[in-house]
Design an enzyme around this catalytic site. Structure first.
Site, PDB file in Angstrom:
ATOM      1  N   ILE A  60       1.157  -0.797   0.260  1.00 43.59           N
ATOM      2  CA  ILE A  60       0.054   0.096   0.193  1.00 43.59           C
ATOM      3  C   ILE A  60       1.389   1.159   0.082  1.00 43.59           C
ATOM      4  O   ILE A  60       2.306   1.322   0.874  1.00 43.59           O
ATOM      5  CB  ILE A  60      -1.350  -0.086   1.115  1.00 43.59           C
ATOM      6  N   SER A  61       0.923   2.227  -0.547  1.00 40.83           N
ATOM      7  CA  SER A  61       1.632   3.541  -0.607  1.00 40.83           C
ATOM      8  C   SER A  61       1.552   4.473   0.287  1.00 40.83           C
ATOM      9  O   SER A  61       1.046   3.976   0.917  1.00 40.83           O
ATOM     10  CB  SER A  61       0.940   4.202  -2.060  1.00 40.83           C
ATOM     11  N   GLN A  62       2.556   4.764   0.222  1.00 38.38           N
ATOM     12  CA  GLN A  62       3.282   6.099   1.504  1.00 38.38           C
ATOM     13  C   GLN A  62       1.744   7.171   0.799  1.00 38.38           C
ATOM     14  O   GLN A  62       1.587   7.731  -0.307  1.00 38.38           O
ATOM     15  CB  GLN A  62       4.481   6.689   1.646  1.00 38.38           C
TER      16      GLN A  62
END
Ligand code: SAH
Length: 208
Positions: A60-62
């Site tokens: 899950i992206s930053q």
């Protein structure tokens, strides 16, 4: 269970400090419960400004990158947006608050099943998903006002460029492993204008 109010406020303050000024994007980040999109064991880390591992070796992206990509799309609320790489569904949930409809493609079915369960729990009804190779886009739904890739191709697939409307905007990580850049592409009457926004590190787009 806490509702992470304090952690949420701290995260949006961090993002503001990093130069995210778009109020609608920050408000979407405050509204979407990121803890639902990360593995249960990592819930206490949900509001750190960090990418986190999800199932099947994906991430899950930053939040900072989610914010920058969302802002770069310049949404007004009326757009139909194509996303490649549903993953946890977090980015799609953020987009769903800021556009008319999200079309999201994921190649790994188990991730999509999990993401859809969260959309139902949150009563989000304007996200349509399918399992498939996102490099081919979603021809039946094209053309799109916006396209966002959350996995990195070596170079942006032709099929996706073709499914972008004139005056539409695409935001994508581009390049292999060590040298990826987030790029924004605008389709004009005569071609495509491309600008580099910032260096990034995404999982690769895998072509099936
Ligand atoms: N937007 C996601 C980020 C997930 S990571 C989130 O908010 O959590 C990128 C995702 O892209 C992974 O789930 C990976 O399986 C998916 N992916 C990689 N190649 C793909 C392809 N060709 N088509 C569709 N999805 C792809």
């Amino acid at each position: 269970m806490t509702d992470f109010q304090h952690e949420k406020a701290r995260l949006t303050m961090t993002l503001r400090g990093m130069g995210v000024v778009e109020a609608d994007v920050l408000s979407a980040i405050e509204q979407v419960p990121r803890e639902l999109f990360v593995p249960a064991a990592l819930r206490d880390h949900a509001y750190e400004n960090a990418s986190l591992p999800i199932a099947m070796e994906q991430t899950i992206s930053q939040p900072y990158i989610v914010a920058r990509m969302t802002a770069a799309l310049q949404l007004t609320g009326r757009e139909r947006v194509l996303e490649i790489g549903t993953g946890s569904g977090y980015q799609a949930a953020i987009l769903s608050l800021l556009c008319r409809r999200v079309y999201s493609i994921e190649r790994l079915r188990p991730l999509l099943v999990e993401a859809e369960a969260q959309f139902r729990k949150l009563r989000i009804t304007n996200i349509t998903t399918k399992v498939g190779d996102g490099a081919r886009g979603w021809p039946e739904g094209a053309p799109f006002d916006r396209i966002i890739l959350t996995c990195a191709p070596a170079s942006i697939p032709e099929a996706l460029l073709n499914q972008l409307k004139t005056d539409g905007i695409m935001v994508a990580p581009e390049g292999r492993d060590r040298s990826q850049a987030l790029v924004r592409v605008r389709r004009t009457e005569t071609g495509f204008d491309k600008e580099e926004l910032l260096p990034v590190k995404f999982v690769p787009l895998v072509e099936d």
